[in-house]
Design an enzyme around this catalytic site. Structure first.
Site, PDB file in Angstrom:
ATOM      1  N   HIS A  74      -4.402  34.621   4.266  1.00 53.92           N
ATOM      2  CA  HIS A  74      -3.876  34.676   5.632  1.00 53.92           C
ATOM      3  C   HIS A  74      -2.551  35.406   5.562  1.00 53.92           C
ATOM      4  CE1 HIS A  74      -2.779  33.911   9.669  1.00 53.92           C
ATOM      5  NE2 HIS A  74      -1.781  33.109   9.351  1.00 53.92           N
ATOM      6  N   ASP A 114       0.556  36.764   7.167  1.00 48.31           N
ATOM      7  CA  ASP A 114       1.625  36.914   8.161  1.00 48.31           C
ATOM      8  C   ASP A 114       2.430  38.145   7.766  1.00 48.31           C
ATOM      9  OD1 ASP A 114       1.239  34.257   9.546  1.00 48.31           O
ATOM     10  OD2 ASP A 114       1.648  33.568   7.513  1.00 48.31           O
ATOM     11  N   ASP A 127      -4.783  30.661  12.634  1.00 45.79           N
ATOM     12  CA  ASP A 127      -3.508  29.947  12.726  1.00 45.79           C
ATOM     13  C   ASP A 127      -2.888  30.058  14.111  1.00 45.79           C
ATOM     14  OD1 ASP A 127      -1.529  28.340  11.700  1.00 45.79           O
ATOM     15  OD2 ASP A 127      -0.388  29.971  10.799  1.00 45.79           O
ATOM     16  N   HIS A 186       1.571  35.569  15.604  1.00 47.09           N
ATOM     17  CA  HIS A 186       2.111  34.287  16.055  1.00 47.09           C
ATOM     18  C   HIS A 186       3.503  33.995  15.506  1.00 47.09           C
ATOM     19  CE1 HIS A 186      -0.779  33.807  12.719  1.00 47.09           C
ATOM     20  NE2 HIS A 186       0.137  33.043  12.175  1.00 47.09           N
TER      21      HIS A 186
END
Length: 917
Positions: free
Chosen positions: A13, A15, A125, A354
């Site tokens: 994941h 980011d 997420d 996010h």
């Protein structure tokens, strides 16, 4: 006996930016991707890697290693690296409806270059999930979604509660997820998070302990024997010994089939075994059946300045650049700037992940975001400027019989979906001389300054010869320049004036032209505007407002007689939370401006607008007390912190301007202040006094109905929630709607008055989550200006069509001086018109594949509505379409007119093929 299959899906994941700045993450990404390509090349047992559902990872990697494109493309085409369907993993509630669509569209376009697109709605997420996601996914041929939050309680450290509550929406990690229109997808919850198969041990003793727990945990929630294990986590490197680890697991558990799998393989196997008793969850997934501390909704108020910049950027693209470029193409044949607009959208969407738009990263991340916002906006403004010039060049100002050549024509553009009236300001060049005319710029300026120009002697006229009340201001002589397409830049000096007036009944997606006659001229006066002061207040035909001594106001809907009092009180309280979570100190009593005398003065009284200024000289605690720093250093969980607000106070002067326009159905409010305090939250309050159990909030392609009182599981004293353009409370007779510009957090208070509280500022000092990351800039010290608007009405915001007012409030006007010229377009024009109750127009743009004009509406009502459309440009064909802008079924058009029924809560798109000359 049914065998258990353990599907291990390798992933990371990613980011792009979070607890480190973007480029730090970027370096780690290149290391990950290089290791991934090497592993895929040299280890046949390592079959698949899910690239986090976002194609921007490919851009970021190839930016540093362009020579790896061929190897990367090879594994993508073989299905071993799985990409798409999104461009970025956005926060769904803090990005607009059309931004969510562009994200999916551009992700598909980028993935299509490699020939393979993952058809999986991937929301690992997201801090809650939009209710219309299933409908959007189905339109993109996606029938399965996976998500990490929203249904079962996921706590602060991604802990999952036991299945001991009857209020949980689903007993399984598999369910059906349905949008308000009835569109349904299979929903898969990462009940054990997206790291439940991370770092699989290869040593038998360690593997036995690992798998005993992991298999039991996954089986606790699974509805079938197909178990999902996510082999990765945040920024997780590739597990290069996974093949050996799986061999160990197979030897230890001969009754379990361990498979290095892909989502496609897992979902296909799962579909064959889904039980009949799967639960259907409806609409928004916002973790409402939890204790309320893990929803992360307060990211909607972290670093409000980012939300304001984002709202501006999105709106300029959706209600400026795209429709204006489309109109320019229709009236002149000018090519639609697909590449420039895609670049502007991509640059903007790089701020939409996010941890970025939510404002929950370290300061360096958000510093860079501000630059991206500016870059995107500058490209957008360039497209707007060029499109306005092209359209203006087609307007036949010299063909208007009531106008004289001595005048200065000006055109006002309304790119919203409804006819619009409102106050506009535009600058005009009254006289201009180029540098090349000599003798020098300063001499030219002196000559222009001497011109006997008196703006007050002029008159503004519409194209029917009616005189429009206007304020003209002489701005003096200033430098300017032109950049012709066929020659070198042309600098000049120009004498300018600013006109401010009410542009009335400007058609949807069109324009209306006016002319300024510097020395007056013929024309007939319009009736006096129904706008006047009344005591210490003001009123028009729609509403009346009276100001109380403390600066709050009483607002009356003159159509229904409904009155709302004590609106606009400010509230401030402490905040011991972080960028993710608001936490008020124990026993903290909020301060308010209720009863605080305010200075109230009339600062503008024109026929088109009246404005009052309200000044509050207030003081608030300077920060949390000294114990707060020690609590943060020791990582005391925010719910256990005992700090209070400091005894020292600092001044907070709030200057509020409240305006009422001649045709305005609501009050327009702007509040400015300099924040010197830390660790606090500032809100503005609107007590409705209406009896209601639920309220309406503008969300993504819907106006969601939400409960005012939370579920029984809820423990958090706060029940703050997300909004896009507005929030509204109503009973069966009356309603009050508060619109905003970039203020995404609200709460309807459980105070007996159903008070709407809008968060204006939230000031915190740390990122929060899994470590100690100071974020001093999240205290948001310095100057701030916030904008909101208040509208009383009958019934609810959908029935009263107040939603259209709120959407228009967010959209800017555009104005441009026009030449005195012959032209094919009339002074007032729109390319099409439409009618449809409870329908909102969200897109007017062009599709890239067929160069079609793409129109999109959505139905805010939960019942069928009729849509009638008439086009004023010749059509070659018309087709139903979808969010991927594909042509679907042809539609019969009768002399430019067609009619359709829009189902409840449906999102519909049409592709119109203009007849080419």
């Amino acid at each position: 006996m049914t065998r258990t299959t353990a599907h291990l899906i390798s992933h990371t994941h990613w980011d792009r930016e979070w607890y480190m700045p973007y480029e730090h993450h970027h370096v780690l990404l290149t290391e990950l991707m290089n290791e991934l390509l090497n592993t895929l090349e040299n280890d046949e047992r390592y079959r698949y890697f899910h690239l986090d559902g976002q194609t921007i990872i490919i851009e970021d990697y190839l930016q540093v290693f362009p020579e790896k494109r061929e190897a990367l493309e090879k594994f993508i085409r073989e299905g071993r690296i799985v990409i798409g369907p999104w461009y970025v993993l956005q926060d769904e509630f803090l990005t607009s409806s059309e931004a969510n669509v562009r994200n999916l569209l551009i992700g598909h376009q980028d993935a299509a270059k490699y020939g393979v697109i993952s058809k999986l709605g991937y929301f690992p997420d997201s801090f809650g999930n939009m209710g219309q996601a299933p409908q959007l996914l189905k339109q993109a041929d996606i029938d399965t979604a996976v998500f990490g939050r929203g249904v079962k309680p996921t706590g602060f450290d991604n802990t999952v509660g036991e299945l001991n509550s009857s209020s949980y929406e689903s007993p399984y990690s598999e369910m059906f997820w349905t949008s308000p229109d009835g569109s349904s997808v299979i929903g898969l919850l990462f009940a054990n998070w997206y790291s439940n198969g991370n770092e699989v041990p290869a040593e038998p003793e360690e593997a036995k302990v690992y798998w005993d727990k992991r298999l039991a945990d996954a089986g606790k929630y699974a509805s079938t024997s197909e178990l999902l294990f996510m082999n990765g986590c945040d920024h997780q490197p590739v597990q290069t010994n996974l093949g050996a680890a799986l061999d160990t697991a197979k030897a230890l558990y001969p009754d379990v089939d361990f498979v290095h799998s892909s989502f496609e393989q897992y979902v296909n196997a799962l579909k064959l075994k889904l039980p009949e008793d799967l639960v259907t969850v409806n609409g928004e997934l916002r973790s409402q059946h939890t204790d309320g501390w893990g929803t992360l909704v307060n990211t909607a108020s972290a670093r409000v300045y980012l939300k304001q910049l984002n709202q501006l950027g999105q709106t300029l693209l959706e209600k400026g650049a795209e429709p204006l470029a489309t109109l320019a193409h229709l009236v002149s044949g000018r090519a639609y700037p697909h590449q420039l607009l895609t670049y502007a959208w991509k640059t903007l969407m790089q701020n939409h992940p996010h941890d970025s738009i939510c404002g929950c990263s370290v300061d360096e991340v958000h510093q860079e975001m501000v630059g991206r916002f500016h870059k995107s906006r500058q490209v957008t403004e360039a497209v707007i400027e060029e499109s306005l010039k092209v359209i203006a060049g087609q307007i036949g100002t010299a063909d208007v019989q009531a106008w004289e050549e001595s005048g200065l024509p000006v055109t006002i553009f309304n790119m919203t979906g409804w006819e619009r009236s409102g106050t506009v300001s535009v600058e005009l060049v009254a006289a201009k001389r180029y540098f090349k005319e000599g003798p020098s710029p300063s001499a030219i300026a002196e000559e222009l300054d001497r011109l006997p120009f008196q703006p007050a002697a002029g008159r503004l006229m519409d194209d029917n010869g009616r005189i429009i009340a206007a304020k003209a201001e002489d701005l003096g002589t200033h430098f300017g320049y032109e950049l012709p397409k066929d020659k070198f830049r042309q600098p000049y000096m120009a004498r300018r004036i600013r006109l401010t007036f009410e542009a009335k009944a400007v058609p949807a997606l069109g324009f209306k032209s006016f002319i300024w006659q510097p020395a007056g001229g013929p024309g007939h006066e319009q009736p006096a505007a129904p706008l006047r002061t009344a005591g210490r207040g003001m009123e028009n035909d729609y509403i009346a407002v009276h100001f109380n001594d403390d600066g709050s106001y009483r607002l009356t809907d003159k159509q229904s007689g409904n009155t709302f009092d004590n609106l606009g009180i400010y509230e401030d309280c402490g905040d011991l939370g972080n960028e993710y979570v608001f936490r008020q100190p124990d026993n903290d009593i909020p301060l308010t401006t209720k009863g605080l005398p305010a200075r109230i003065s009339l600062v503008e009284h024109e026929p088109y607008r009246i404005t009052y200024e309200i000044v509050h000289d207030w003081s608030i605690p300077a920060a949390a007390d000294a114990s707060f720093e020690e609590e943060k250093r020791r990582m005391i969980p925010f719910r256990q912190r005992q700090a209070l607000r400091a005894s020292e106070h600092l001044p907070l002067r709030i200057m509020t301007r409240v305006s009422l326009e001649a045709s305005g159905k609501g009050l327009l409010v702007s509040s400015s202040f300099v924040n010197q305090a830390k660790d606090h939250r500032l809100r503005v309050l609107f007590p409705t006094g209406l009896a209601a159990a639920s309220h309406l909030a503008d969300s993504v392609f819907e106006v969601a109905e939400r409960d005012i009182h939370p579920a029984a599981d809820w423990m958090n004293p706060s029940h703050a929630q997300h909004q896009q353009a507005f929030v509204s409370v109503s009973d069966s007779k009356a309603g009050l709607t508060v619109a905003n510009k970039g203020l995404n957090e609200y709460e309807v208070l459980r105070d007996g008055l159903n008070t709407i509280a809008i968060t204006l500022l939230r000031c915190v000092s740390e990122l929060g989550d899994w470590g100690v990351f100071p974020t001093p800039e999240a205290q948001c010290l310095g100057e701030h200006t916030v904008e909101f608007a208040v509208c009383p009405h009958s019934g609810n915001a959908i029935e009263a069509e107040t939603f259209a007012w709120a959407y228009q409030y967010q959209a800017p006007w555009f104005g441009l001086q026009t030449e005195w010229q012959q032209g094919p377009l009339p002074a007032t024009y729109q390319p099409l018109c439409w009618e449809g109750r409870s329908l909102a127009l969200s897109a007017f743009k062009m599709s890239q594949q067929h160069e079609d004009v793409l129109l999109r509406w959505y139905n805010l009502a939960h019942e069928d509505r009729e849509l009638a459309i008439e086009t004023y440009f010749p059509l070659e064909g018309l087709y139903t379409s979808d969010i991927l802008e594909r042509r679907k079924n042809p539609v019969h058009v009768d002399q430019g007119k067609f009619h359709t029924t829009v189902g409840k809560a449906r999102i519909i798109s049409y592709a119109l093929s203009p007849l080419q000359p």
